[in-house]
Design a protein around this motif. Structure first.
Motif, PDB file in Angstrom:
ATOM      1  N   ASP A 112      -3.157  -5.124  27.731  1.00 43.78           N
ATOM      2  CA  ASP A 112      -4.188  -5.311  26.707  1.00 43.78           C
ATOM      3  C   ASP A 112      -3.596  -5.831  25.410  1.00 43.78           C
ATOM      4  N   TRP A 113      -2.408  -5.322  25.040  1.00 42.37           N
ATOM      5  CA  TRP A 113      -1.798  -5.644  23.756  1.00 42.37           C
ATOM      6  C   TRP A 113      -0.311  -5.903  23.958  1.00 42.37           C
ATOM      7  N   PHE A 114       0.260  -6.713  23.087  1.00 41.70           N
ATOM      8  CA  PHE A 114       1.677  -7.025  23.199  1.00 41.70           C
ATOM      9  C   PHE A 114       2.558  -5.800  22.967  1.00 41.70           C
ATOM     10  N   THR A 115       2.064  -4.865  22.172  1.00 43.82           N
ATOM     11  CA  THR A 115       2.892  -3.730  21.776  1.00 43.82           C
ATOM     12  C   THR A 115       2.487  -2.437  22.455  1.00 43.82           C
ATOM     13  N   GLY A 116       1.753  -2.509  23.563  1.00 45.43           N
ATOM     14  CA  GLY A 116       1.349  -1.315  24.288  1.00 45.43           C
ATOM     15  C   GLY A 116       0.048  -0.726  23.793  1.00 45.43           C
ATOM     16  N   ARG A 117      -0.066  -0.567  22.502  1.00 49.97           N
ATOM     17  CA  ARG A 117      -1.310  -0.164  21.847  1.00 49.97           C
ATOM     18  C   ARG A 117      -1.546  -1.132  20.706  1.00 49.97           C
ATOM     19  N   PHE A 118      -2.766  -1.184  20.184  1.00 51.42           N
ATOM     20  CA  PHE A 118      -3.066  -2.112  19.101  1.00 51.42           C
ATOM     21  C   PHE A 118      -2.313  -1.704  17.846  1.00 51.42           C
TER      22      PHE A 118
ATOM     23  N   LEU B 285      -2.584  -7.354  15.482  1.00 48.01           N
ATOM     24  CA  LEU B 285      -3.515  -7.853  14.470  1.00 48.01           C
ATOM     25  C   LEU B 285      -3.092  -9.244  14.010  1.00 48.01           C
ATOM     26  N   MET B 286      -1.809  -9.429  13.772  1.00 45.87           N
ATOM     27  CA  MET B 286      -1.340 -10.723  13.296  1.00 45.87           C
ATOM     28  C   MET B 286      -1.371 -11.766  14.403  1.00 45.87           C
ATOM     29  N   MET B 287      -1.018 -11.384  15.626  1.00 44.01           N
ATOM     30  CA  MET B 287      -1.036 -12.345  16.720  1.00 44.01           C
ATOM     31  C   MET B 287      -2.458 -12.823  17.014  1.00 44.01           C
ATOM     32  N   VAL B 288      -3.417 -11.917  17.037  1.00 48.18           N
ATOM     33  CA  VAL B 288      -4.814 -12.315  17.220  1.00 48.18           C
ATOM     34  C   VAL B 288      -5.248 -13.250  16.095  1.00 48.18           C
ATOM     35  N   SER B 289      -4.882 -12.907  14.859  1.00 51.76           N
ATOM     36  CA  SER B 289      -5.265 -13.733  13.715  1.00 51.76           C
ATOM     37  C   SER B 289      -4.731 -15.154  13.846  1.00 51.76           C
ATOM     38  N   VAL B 290      -3.505 -15.292  14.319  1.00 49.84           N
ATOM     39  CA  VAL B 290      -2.899 -16.612  14.466  1.00 49.84           C
ATOM     40  C   VAL B 290      -3.535 -17.380  15.615  1.00 49.84           C
ATOM     41  N   LEU B 291      -3.708 -16.738  16.755  1.00 51.60           N
ATOM     42  CA  LEU B 291      -4.274 -17.439  17.907  1.00 51.60           C
ATOM     43  C   LEU B 291      -5.729 -17.836  17.678  1.00 51.60           C
ATOM     44  N   ARG B 292      -6.432 -17.117  16.815  1.00 50.44           N
ATOM     45  CA  ARG B 292      -7.820 -17.490  16.509  1.00 50.44           C
ATOM     46  C   ARG B 292      -7.921 -18.875  15.880  1.00 50.44           C
ATOM     47  N   ILE B 293      -6.855 -19.368  15.293  1.00 52.26           N
ATOM     48  CA  ILE B 293      -6.906 -20.688  14.661  1.00 52.26           C
ATOM     49  C   ILE B 293      -7.251 -21.755  15.682  1.00 52.26           C
ATOM     50  N   ILE B 294      -6.824 -21.570  16.945  1.00 49.73           N
ATOM     51  CA  ILE B 294      -7.123 -22.556  17.987  1.00 49.73           C
ATOM     52  C   ILE B 294      -8.109 -22.005  19.008  1.00 49.73           C
TER      53      ILE B 294
END
Length: 239
Positions: free
Chosen positions: A160-166, A171-180
């Motif tokens: 579900d998440w890169f770090t095991g839990r949110f 938060l930052m990875m989702v924010s960055v990937l949302r750009i595309i």
């Protein structure tokens, strides 16, 4: 959490951005973090151009948003602010040292490894779309993005998440990937598409996005409409 003009934390945001930038300005990352840790905050809204004035540059030397103020502490750069919030308040950081380090690892990966080629794509297709060098650059920019998405998708796998839990890293990875989010660049990676959906489904994200969008009540700076028309005429790719 409600925006409270009397809250001890104050951030800065713009009163206007182009339509393609709404929901992407980096104060959203800070708002989201504050929502996740359930902290009220105030917002100082800047008209376009105000970010370049001396008063704001005293807080942010590069004339950008967001900034973060709490008591005697002033911070700039969204990554530093999100990390401070995660350290300052419970909710975005594992308690064990190894988990905290992994969260920091993915926060930096989002900003330093994944975001640069994505921003190159935005520059080539939006901000400098009418320049003669933009179209020739696109294939190499897209190749770099594809490489990073291949790698991120492989590491995420079925998790579900890169770090095991949110955490702040997600938060930052989702924010960055949302750009595309949406374009064909992301479509080949269903696990990343689902990852973004999980992030967007978080109530804290929904509240942060709604609050950012409600702040866009200003007008474009002089000359913007003419610039936009020129970009559309020269490329046909801007919407």
């Amino acid at each position: 959490m409600p925006i409270d003009p009397n809250a001890p934390i104050t951030i800065t945001a713009y009163d206007w951005v182009p339509d393609f930038a709404k929901g992407q300005v980096r104060d959203l990352r800070v708002r989201w973090a504050l929502e996740e840790v359930r902290q009220d905050y105030a917002v100082r809204i800047l008209p376009q151009g105000g970010q370049k004035e001396a008063a704001h540059r005293a807080l942010q030397p590069f004339g950008q948003v967001p900034t973060y103020e709490e008591g005697d502490l002033t911070l700039f750069e969204s990554g530093a602010i999100v990390w401070h919030i995660a350290e300052r308040f419970p909710g975005l950081m594992p308690e064990d040292p190894a988990g905290r380090a992994r969260s920091l690892e993915w926060l930096f990966a989002a900003l330093n490894t994944v975001e640069p080629p994505i921003m190159d794509y935005a520059i080539a297709t939006l901000f400098e779309a009418g320049e003669p060098w933009s179209a020739p650059r696109l294939p190499s920019v897209e190749a770099r993005i594809t490489e990073r998405l291949d790698e991120a998708s492989a590491r995420l796998g079925d998790a579900d998440w890169f770090t095991g839990r949110f955490t702040a890293g997600d938060l930052m990875m989702v924010s960055v990937l949302r750009i595309i989010e949406g374009p064909e660049l992301l479509a080949p990676y269903p696990n990343l598409v689902a990852y973004l959906a999980r992030g967007a489904d978080r109530p804290a994200f929904g509240q942060a996005l709604a609050d950012q969008m409600s702040g866009f009540t200003g007008s474009p700076p002089p000359g913007f409409d003419e610039w936009m028309a020129e970009q559309k005429a020269s490329t046909g790719v801007m919407t």
